[in-house]
Scaffold this motif. Structure first.
Motif, PDB file in Angstrom:
ATOM      1  N   LYS A 155      24.207  33.749  31.137  1.00 15.37           N
ATOM      2  CA  LYS A 155      24.879  32.905  30.435  1.00 15.37           C
ATOM      3  C   LYS A 155      26.259  33.827  29.666  1.00 15.37           C
ATOM      4  CE  LYS A 155      21.023  29.980  29.225  1.00 15.37           C
ATOM      5  NZ  LYS A 155      21.625  28.570  29.591  1.00 15.37           N
ATOM      6  N   ASP A 156      27.508  32.892  29.981  1.00 19.61           N
ATOM      7  CA  ASP A 156      28.507  33.215  29.216  1.00 19.61           C
ATOM      8  C   ASP A 156      28.542  32.544  27.893  1.00 19.61           C
ATOM      9  OD1 ASP A 156      29.337  30.628  29.555  1.00 19.61           O
ATOM     10  OD2 ASP A 156      30.679  31.097  31.381  1.00 19.61           O
ATOM     11  N   SER A 214      31.747  36.716  23.441  1.00 19.32           N
ATOM     12  CA  SER A 214      32.961  36.450  24.558  1.00 19.32           C
ATOM     13  C   SER A 214      33.752  37.356  24.684  1.00 19.32           C
ATOM     14  CB  SER A 214      33.495  35.216  23.757  1.00 19.32           C
ATOM     15  OG  SER A 214      34.612  34.775  24.617  1.00 19.32           O
ATOM     16  N   TYR A 224      24.293  27.306  18.372  1.00 18.32           N
ATOM     17  CA  TYR A 224      23.894  28.047  19.216  1.00 18.32           C
ATOM     18  C   TYR A 224      22.693  29.039  18.605  1.00 18.32           C
ATOM     19  CZ  TYR A 224      26.667  32.322  17.281  1.00 18.32           C
ATOM     20  OH  TYR A 224      27.180  33.242  16.351  1.00 18.32           O
ATOM     21  N   GLN A 226      30.353  30.332  26.541  1.00 14.90           N
ATOM     22  CA  GLN A 226      30.269  28.671  26.285  1.00 14.90           C
ATOM     23  C   GLN A 226      28.969  28.072  26.705  1.00 14.90           C
ATOM     24  OE1 GLN A 226      33.362  27.310  25.587  1.00 14.90           O
ATOM     25  NE2 GLN A 226      32.245  25.335  25.453  1.00 14.90           N
ATOM     26  N   GLN A 227      28.015  28.756  27.702  1.00 14.32           N
ATOM     27  CA  GLN A 227      26.836  28.376  28.023  1.00 14.32           C
ATOM     28  C   GLN A 227      25.901  28.517  27.103  1.00 14.32           C
ATOM     29  OE1 GLN A 227      27.060  30.577  31.495  1.00 14.32           O
ATOM     30  NE2 GLN A 227      26.809  28.735  32.949  1.00 14.32           N
ATOM     31  N   LEU A 228      26.221  29.331  25.892  1.00 14.32           N
ATOM     32  CA  LEU A 228      25.081  29.702  25.056  1.00 14.32           C
ATOM     33  C   LEU A 228      25.347  28.519  23.791  1.00 14.32           C
ATOM     34  CD1 LEU A 228      25.307  33.484  24.426  1.00 14.32           C
ATOM     35  CD2 LEU A 228      23.353  32.164  25.187  1.00 14.32           C
TER      36      LEU A 228
END
Length: 392
Positions: free
Chosen positions: A53-54, A133, A40, A56-58
């Motif tokens: 973006k959370d 997170s 990431y 997981q999306q990063l």
């Protein structure tokens, strides 16, 4: 047996692996990661809310995907515990690993403030995707926006303030300096940023610092400042800076200063061990320096990759502007060298501010821009260390 082992799985490690594979498709390469090894972009942590973006999306790719993409091996959840330089053995909590050449790309650790109070342990720092997170999980509990106190109004503190305020949270920035971005920006640009924030939900408590953090009856937090003021907060975020991770290097008898000292080729005091990224202290024309920015990281990754591939290549560090992710007042900054004598000269036209730092000899030693453009940044970078105004 891997010929090259990289400790770390952040932007520095994967950039080096990618550059090395462009030059050498076959030499075994192993990445040892204390975390999951997912790829990431760390700079996105301070503006991920604005991007919606959370955590997981990063994550761009999993460790398995990176291993397949680059033709390398990755050992996730494996913590390096020591280095035997004589026998070229990396000790880990999952067993020993032999190496031909070793690269330390282990980043930096958040500086922890010594705060009093029973809420001090609840102060967050966001230096890793797992930290982000945790922050997102806490923010999700406040549908009407959280009260967030950020300790530190430097680069990361200001970027987080902008991002959190843009997501509907109420932010208070605390800093011992009298203005935000005090170490990087000219006073006129700090003033411009504060003016841009006048209509945002960002309050400033400058010229003071946090003394204690306590819990209150409603399970919130109370931040007591050195000036006696108390700020009610739901979340306290520390952004007072990072310290290069040097513990492993010190225990292994490598030379360290602020970071792991490396020569012009990125080699540590052990010629078989390199250091790269936020943990490294690079050799520069004016001495050694820690350079926690993307541009020098990429430059070093390309040079070290070439050296590892058999073509020794010096790291040709170039001055580049730091782009501050504050959309309400976009900034590009090249701070003058620490301790340089001189003055800021401001040019304000049409809402754009150009601040130039001119030393006692009339030389341009740094600058800052609002509403910057690539062309203007390039022109000012080209004028660095020249007389101002330029001689016709």
């Amino acid at each position: 047996m891997p010929s090259i082992v990289i400790v770390g799985a952040g932007m520095a490690a994967y950039s080096l692996a990618r550059e090395f594979r462009k030059l050498d498709k076959t030499t075994p390469l192993l990445i040892v990661s204390a975390d999951s090894g997912a790829s990431y972009a760390k700079p996105m942590l301070s503006n991920a809310l604005a991007l919606g973006k959370d955590a997981q999306q990063l994550m761009a790719h999993s460790a398995q995907q990176m291993a397949l993409q680059l033709g390398i091996d990755i050992k996730p959840l494996t913590r390096a515990t020591g280095i035997d330089g004589a026998d070229r053995i990396l000790h880990t909590d999952q067993g020993d690993i032999a190496y031909g050449q070793l690269v330390l790309a282990i980043g930096a650790d958040p500086i922890r403030l010594q705060l009093a109070g029973d809420g001090a342990e609840r102060v967050l720092s966001v230096n890793h995707i797992d930290d982000y997170s945790q922050l997102r999980a806490q923010l999700n509990g406040f549908s009407d926006g959280a009260r967030i106190t950020i300790l530190g109004a430097g680069l990361i503190g200001c970027e987080f303030a902008e991002d959190l305020a843009g997501a509907g949270h109420r932010v208070t920035l605390v800093d011992p300096n009298q203005r935000p971005l005090a170490a990087l920006a000219a006073p006129a640009l700090s003033a411009g940023l504060m003016a841009a924030w006048a209509t945002r939900s960002i309050a400033l408590e400058l010229g003071t610092s946090a003394a204690s953090v306590d819990t209150d009856e409603a399970d919130g937090l109370q931040v007591r400042l050195a000036n006696g003021k108390i700020i009610a907060a739901d979340i306290v975020l520390s952004a007072v800076g990072l310290r290069p991770a040097v513990a492993l290097a010190k225990e292994s008898q490598l030379a360290t200063g602020r970071g792991i000292l490396v020569d012009a080729f990125g080699r540590s005091s052990d010629a078989a061990i390199f250091a790269l990224g936020d943990c490294a202290e690079y050799a520069t024309a004016s001495g050694s320096a820690v350079l926690p920015y993307v541009a020098p990281l990429m430059t070093a990754a390309r040079a070290i990759a070439s050296t590892l591939a058999g073509k020794p290549t010096a790291i040709a560090l170039k001055t580049d502007a730091v782009i501050v992710k504050t959309p309400s007042y976009k900034l590009a900054l090249v701070p003058p060298p620490v301790g340089a004598g001189g003055n800021w000269i401001d040019q304000i036209e049409g809402g754009q501010t150009i601040s130039r730092f001119i030393d006692a000899d009339g030389m341009l030693r740094g600058f800052g821009l609002s509403q910057h453009t690539p062309a203007l940044r390039s022109a000012l970078l080209a004028a660095l260390h020249q007389k101002h105004p330029p001689t016709p």
